[in-house]
Design a protein around this motif. Structure first.
Motif, PDB file in Angstrom:
ATOM      1  N   HIS A   1     -52.913  30.408 -10.311  1.00 40.29           N
ATOM      2  CA  HIS A   1     -52.571  30.918  -8.986  1.00 40.29           C
ATOM      3  C   HIS A   1     -53.787  31.596  -8.358  1.00 40.29           C
ATOM      4  CE1 HIS A   1     -48.858  31.191 -11.498  1.00 40.29           C
ATOM      5  NE2 HIS A   1     -48.361  30.510 -10.478  1.00 40.29           N
ATOM      6  N   LEU A   2     -53.826  31.564  -7.041  1.00 36.88           N
ATOM      7  CA  LEU A   2     -54.792  32.333  -6.268  1.00 36.88           C
ATOM      8  C   LEU A   2     -54.013  33.384  -5.500  1.00 36.88           C
ATOM      9  CD1 LEU A   2     -56.861  29.349  -4.777  1.00 36.88           C
ATOM     10  CD2 LEU A   2     -57.351  30.640  -6.870  1.00 36.88           C
ATOM     11  N   ILE A   3     -54.451  34.624  -5.575  1.00 47.98           N
ATOM     12  CA  ILE A   3     -53.761  35.711  -4.880  1.00 47.98           C
ATOM     13  C   ILE A   3     -54.423  35.897  -3.524  1.00 47.98           C
ATOM     14  CG2 ILE A   3     -53.165  38.158  -4.943  1.00 47.98           C
ATOM     15  CD1 ILE A   3     -53.217  37.970  -8.009  1.00 47.98           C
ATOM     16  N   GLY A   4     -53.686  35.631  -2.466  1.00 47.60           N
ATOM     17  CA  GLY A   4     -54.222  35.721  -1.118  1.00 47.60           C
ATOM     18  C   GLY A   4     -54.072  37.123  -0.553  1.00 47.60           C
ATOM     19  N   VAL A   5     -55.188  37.720  -0.146  1.00 49.20           N
ATOM     20  CA  VAL A   5     -55.207  39.089   0.375  1.00 49.20           C
ATOM     21  C   VAL A   5     -55.587  39.058   1.855  1.00 49.20           C
ATOM     22  CG1 VAL A   5     -56.426  41.302   0.284  1.00 49.20           C
ATOM     23  CG2 VAL A   5     -55.720  40.159  -1.834  1.00 49.20           C
ATOM     24  N   ALA A   6     -54.818  39.742   2.675  1.00 46.40           N
ATOM     25  CA  ALA A   6     -55.103  39.867   4.102  1.00 46.40           C
ATOM     26  C   ALA A   6     -55.533  41.295   4.400  1.00 46.40           C
ATOM     27  CB  ALA A   6     -53.869  39.503   4.929  1.00 46.40           C
ATOM     28  N   GLY A   7     -56.461  41.433   5.352  1.00 48.60           N
ATOM     29  CA  GLY A   7     -56.905  42.763   5.731  1.00 48.60           C
ATOM     30  C   GLY A   7     -58.119  43.259   4.981  1.00 48.60           C
ATOM     31  N   GLY A   8     -58.772  42.378   4.228  1.00 52.99           N
ATOM     32  CA  GLY A   8     -59.984  42.758   3.519  1.00 52.99           C
ATOM     33  C   GLY A   8     -59.737  43.184   2.092  1.00 52.99           C
ATOM     34  N   LEU A   9     -60.787  43.176   1.297  1.00 54.08           N
ATOM     35  CA  LEU A   9     -60.676  43.473  -0.130  1.00 54.08           C
ATOM     36  C   LEU A   9     -60.480  44.960  -0.419  1.00 54.08           C
ATOM     37  CD1 LEU A   9     -63.448  41.129  -1.590  1.00 54.08           C
ATOM     38  CD2 LEU A   9     -61.003  40.679  -1.364  1.00 54.08           C
ATOM     39  N   LYS A  10     -60.901  45.813   0.477  1.00 56.83           N
ATOM     40  CA  LYS A  10     -60.801  47.245   0.208  1.00 56.83           C
ATOM     41  C   LYS A  10     -59.422  47.794   0.541  1.00 56.83           C
ATOM     42  CE  LYS A  10     -65.675  48.553   0.534  1.00 56.83           C
ATOM     43  NZ  LYS A  10     -66.680  49.424   1.210  1.00 56.83           N
ATOM     44  N   GLY A  11     -58.988  47.612   1.783  1.00 57.25           N
ATOM     45  CA  GLY A  11     -57.713  48.201   2.177  1.00 57.25           C
ATOM     46  C   GLY A  11     -56.638  47.192   2.475  1.00 57.25           C
ATOM     47  N   GLY A  12     -56.857  45.937   2.059  1.00 56.49           N
ATOM     48  CA  GLY A  12     -55.918  44.876   2.388  1.00 56.49           C
ATOM     49  C   GLY A  12     -54.662  44.885   1.538  1.00 56.49           C
ATOM     50  N   VAL A  13     -53.772  43.954   1.879  1.00 55.35           N
ATOM     51  CA  VAL A  13     -52.516  43.810   1.142  1.00 55.35           C
ATOM     52  C   VAL A  13     -52.373  42.368   0.665  1.00 55.35           C
ATOM     53  CG1 VAL A  13     -51.367  45.645   2.430  1.00 55.35           C
ATOM     54  CG2 VAL A  13     -51.183  43.287   3.225  1.00 55.35           C
ATOM     55  N   ILE A  14     -51.583  42.210  -0.370  1.00 54.33           N
ATOM     56  CA  ILE A  14     -51.308  40.876  -0.897  1.00 54.33           C
ATOM     57  C   ILE A  14     -50.367  40.171   0.077  1.00 54.33           C
ATOM     58  CG2 ILE A  14     -50.360  39.584  -2.834  1.00 54.33           C
ATOM     59  CD1 ILE A  14     -51.067  42.105  -4.558  1.00 54.33           C
ATOM     60  N   ASP A  15     -50.838  39.070   0.634  1.00 59.29           N
ATOM     61  CA  ASP A  15     -50.100  38.363   1.682  1.00 59.29           C
ATOM     62  C   ASP A  15     -49.328  37.165   1.164  1.00 59.29           C
ATOM     63  OD1 ASP A  15     -49.832  37.857   4.772  1.00 59.29           O
ATOM     64  OD2 ASP A  15     -50.441  35.929   3.913  1.00 59.29           O
ATOM     65  N   ARG A  16     -49.888  36.452   0.196  1.00 57.93           N
ATOM     66  CA  ARG A  16     -49.226  35.255  -0.335  1.00 57.93           C
ATOM     67  C   ARG A  16     -49.823  34.891  -1.690  1.00 57.93           C
ATOM     68  NH1 ARG A  16     -51.777  31.483   4.332  1.00 57.93           N
ATOM     69  NH2 ARG A  16     -51.575  33.489   5.390  1.00 57.93           N
ATOM     70  N   ILE A  17     -49.072  34.082  -2.416  1.00 57.83           N
ATOM     71  CA  ILE A  17     -49.537  33.558  -3.695  1.00 57.83           C
ATOM     72  C   ILE A  17     -49.689  32.051  -3.541  1.00 57.83           C
ATOM     73  CG2 ILE A  17     -49.119  33.386  -6.174  1.00 57.83           C
ATOM     74  CD1 ILE A  17     -49.425  36.276  -5.098  1.00 57.83           C
ATOM     75  N   LEU A  18     -50.871  31.553  -3.826  1.00 57.23           N
ATOM     76  CA  LEU A  18     -51.163  30.134  -3.658  1.00 57.23           C
ATOM     77  C   LEU A  18     -51.197  29.460  -5.029  1.00 57.23           C
ATOM     78  CD1 LEU A  18     -54.088  30.752  -1.181  1.00 57.23           C
ATOM     79  CD2 LEU A  18     -51.899  29.722  -0.554  1.00 57.23           C
ATOM     80  N   ARG A  19     -50.357  28.479  -5.209  1.00 55.83           N
ATOM     81  CA  ARG A  19     -50.373  27.733  -6.467  1.00 55.83           C
ATOM     82  C   ARG A  19     -51.604  26.835  -6.535  1.00 55.83           C
ATOM     83  NH1 ARG A  19     -44.421  27.131  -5.878  1.00 55.83           N
ATOM     84  NH2 ARG A  19     -43.408  27.980  -7.730  1.00 55.83           N
ATOM     85  N   VAL A  20     -52.222  26.776  -7.698  1.00 56.66           N
ATOM     86  CA  VAL A  20     -53.297  25.806  -7.952  1.00 56.66           C
ATOM     87  C   VAL A  20     -52.590  24.553  -8.475  1.00 56.66           C
ATOM     88  CG1 VAL A  20     -55.490  25.365  -9.121  1.00 56.66           C
ATOM     89  CG2 VAL A  20     -54.884  27.693  -8.428  1.00 56.66           C
ATOM     90  N   ASP A  21     -52.037  23.777  -7.560  1.00 54.91           N
ATOM     91  CA  ASP A  21     -51.119  22.686  -7.912  1.00 54.91           C
ATOM     92  C   ASP A  21     -51.769  21.633  -8.804  1.00 54.91           C
ATOM     93  OD1 ASP A  21     -48.797  23.371  -5.945  1.00 54.91           O
ATOM     94  OD2 ASP A  21     -50.585  23.364  -4.673  1.00 54.91           O
ATOM     95  N   ALA A  22     -53.043  21.347  -8.565  1.00 58.92           N
ATOM     96  CA  ALA A  22     -53.710  20.269  -9.308  1.00 58.92           C
ATOM     97  C   ALA A  22     -54.568  20.801 -10.443  1.00 58.92           C
ATOM     98  CB  ALA A  22     -54.556  19.416  -8.363  1.00 58.92           C
ATOM     99  N   ARG A  23     -54.281  22.017 -10.897  1.00 59.26           N
ATOM    100  CA  ARG A  23     -55.026  22.556 -12.041  1.00 59.26           C
ATOM    101  C   ARG A  23     -54.870  21.622 -13.244  1.00 59.26           C
ATOM    102  NH1 ARG A  23     -53.738  26.792 -16.455  1.00 59.26           N
ATOM    103  NH2 ARG A  23     -55.802  27.543 -17.020  1.00 59.26           N
ATOM    104  N   GLY A  24     -55.981  21.289 -13.858  1.00 57.13           N
ATOM    105  CA  GLY A  24     -55.939  20.431 -15.039  1.00 57.13           C
ATOM    106  C   GLY A  24     -55.653  18.972 -14.754  1.00 57.13           C
ATOM    107  N   ALA A  25     -55.651  18.573 -13.469  1.00 60.35           N
ATOM    108  CA  ALA A  25     -55.408  17.172 -13.108  1.00 60.35           C
ATOM    109  C   ALA A  25     -56.709  16.393 -13.304  1.00 60.35           C
ATOM    110  CB  ALA A  25     -54.928  17.084 -11.656  1.00 60.35           C
TER     111      ALA A  25
END
Length: 387
Positions: free
Chosen positions: A361-385
């Motif tokens: 998974h990739l953790i998507g952060v909105a608002g920057g790395l310092k004061g941002g919030v977790i906005d969505r979780i992105l699946r790495v769908d083709a991992r190991g393909a």
């Protein structure tokens, strides 16, 4: 215990401090800026762009790229194409050779499935035998399905990578004639990707390398034209050289993919003034777990990030703080000012593609790395393909 997608989704809305380490994190704002810059570049130069999904391996990110104006996606593996198609991506180019009959059967079946949905599959070839095997697989799929699907076929040229591809010039003529012998195949153009030029550090070096590649494409076009064969499209280019291919007039489609995340190796290139100012968007969040008088240790070793293109760079760190290889599970940090025990840091991986493939998974952060919030979780769908 492995963290599941459902568990990660519970983090949405929380601050970045809720992210356990090590973790692959996408700065969504930086990613969107990179995406906008690429889309604007393509519009300005009136050129198609087909980003490589092998970089992010995520259906959700592929959709974002299509919404921004990409004409489709590239992949390198049949399995990656299958994953993208299962996620609803309908215009896919396997920019690689496939030879094994059982894999070609999968390619042919996928071509028929996409055609049934109004989509299209394309593939690269560099041998007459490969073309014949592809045609056999397509004919078998036609017989099984009763659908006369057609697959687009690009003849790959070796324009300097010295990997796959035929020599520029006359070698392409016989392959195009062989493609045209088979009703299930359609000659779609030339694949001309110079991977070796992508990481030449100097902008002038990269321009010179692509100048030679452009000459190879021109020579091949001329030989084909003498045979009455028009080249519908030349596709290729990467993040390091895309401005060169776009300016050449030879390429009609750009395959750059890493621009979206912009790893440390690409960032080490001298920037061509004509290239959009892409910025890092993929990070590995890591925590300091030990500190001594001479160094600190973090919990992100090379099981968390790929190192074949170099070690990660510490993002936003005090001047002089460097990352050194500590093995599978550890990173060594050295510098005049060391981080404190328990402190979290952001690493820019040396190479984004294989780093992504290490994570589910990739953790998507909105608002920057310092004061941002977790906005969505992105699946790495083709991992190991990999097949």
């Amino acid at each position: 215990m492995r963290t599941s997608y459902e568990q990660l989704k519970k983090l949405v809305g929380q601050g970045v401090d809720a992210i356990d380490t090590p973790a692959a994190v996408v700065d969504l704002d930086a990613m969107q800026r990179n995406l906008n810059r690429m889309a604007e570049f393509a519009r300005k130069h009136a050129i198609r762009w087909r980003p490589h999904a092998k970089m992010h391996k995520s259906v959700a990110i592929a959709r974002l790229q299509l919404q921004a104006g990409a004409c489709g996606v590239c992949v390198q593996k049949t399995a990656e194409a299958e994953v993208m198609a299962a996620g609803g991506i309908t215009d896919i180019f396997i920019s690689n050779e496939v030879i094994a009959p059982h894999k070609l059967a999968r390619v042919a079946l996928l071509a028929h499935r996409l055609a049934a949905d109004g989509g299209q599959l394309a593939i690269a070839v560099d041998s007459a035998e490969g073309i014949r095997r592809l045609a056999e697989a397509m004919n078998a799929a036609r017989a099984d399905t009763g659908v006369a699907a057609v697959i687009d076929v690009f003849v790959e040229l070796d324009v300097g990578q010295h990997r796959c591809g035929v020599a520029p010039g006359t070698a392409a003529v016989g392959l195009v004639h062989e493609i045209r012998r088979h009703p299930a195949l359609r000659f779609a153009g030339l694949q001309a990707y110079h991977g070796g030029a992508q990481h030449l550090r100097g902008a002038r070096e990269r321009r010179e390398a692509i100048g030679l590649a452009a000459g190879a494409v021109q020579a091949t076009r001329a030989v084909l034209a003498a045979e009455g064969i028009a080249v519908p499209l030349v596709t290729g280019a990467g993040t390091g050289t895309l401005v060169c291919e776009a300016a050449s007039g030879e390429w009609g489609e750009l395959q750059a993919g890493s621009f979206l995340f912009m790893d440390a190796d690409y960032a080490a290139n001298e920037r061509d003034p004509a290239q959009p100012a892409f910025e890092p968007a993929l990070f590995v969040r890591t925590q300091v777990i030990s500190v001594s008088a001479t160094h600190a240790v973090c919990d992100a070793g090379h099981k968390a990030h790929a190192i074949e293109s170099g070690l990660p760079r510490v993002h936003g760190a005090p001047e002089g703080l460097g990352f050194f290889n500590g093995g599978d599970e550890h990173g060594i940090l050295r510098g005049p000012t060391l981080p404190q025990l328990g402190e979290c840091l952001w690493l820019v991986p040396g190479h984004c593609d294989p780093t992504v493939n290490l994570h589910e998974h990739l953790i998507g952060v909105a608002g920057g790395l310092k004061g941002g919030v977790i906005d969505r979780i992105l699946r790495v769908d083709a991992r190991g393909a990999l097949t």
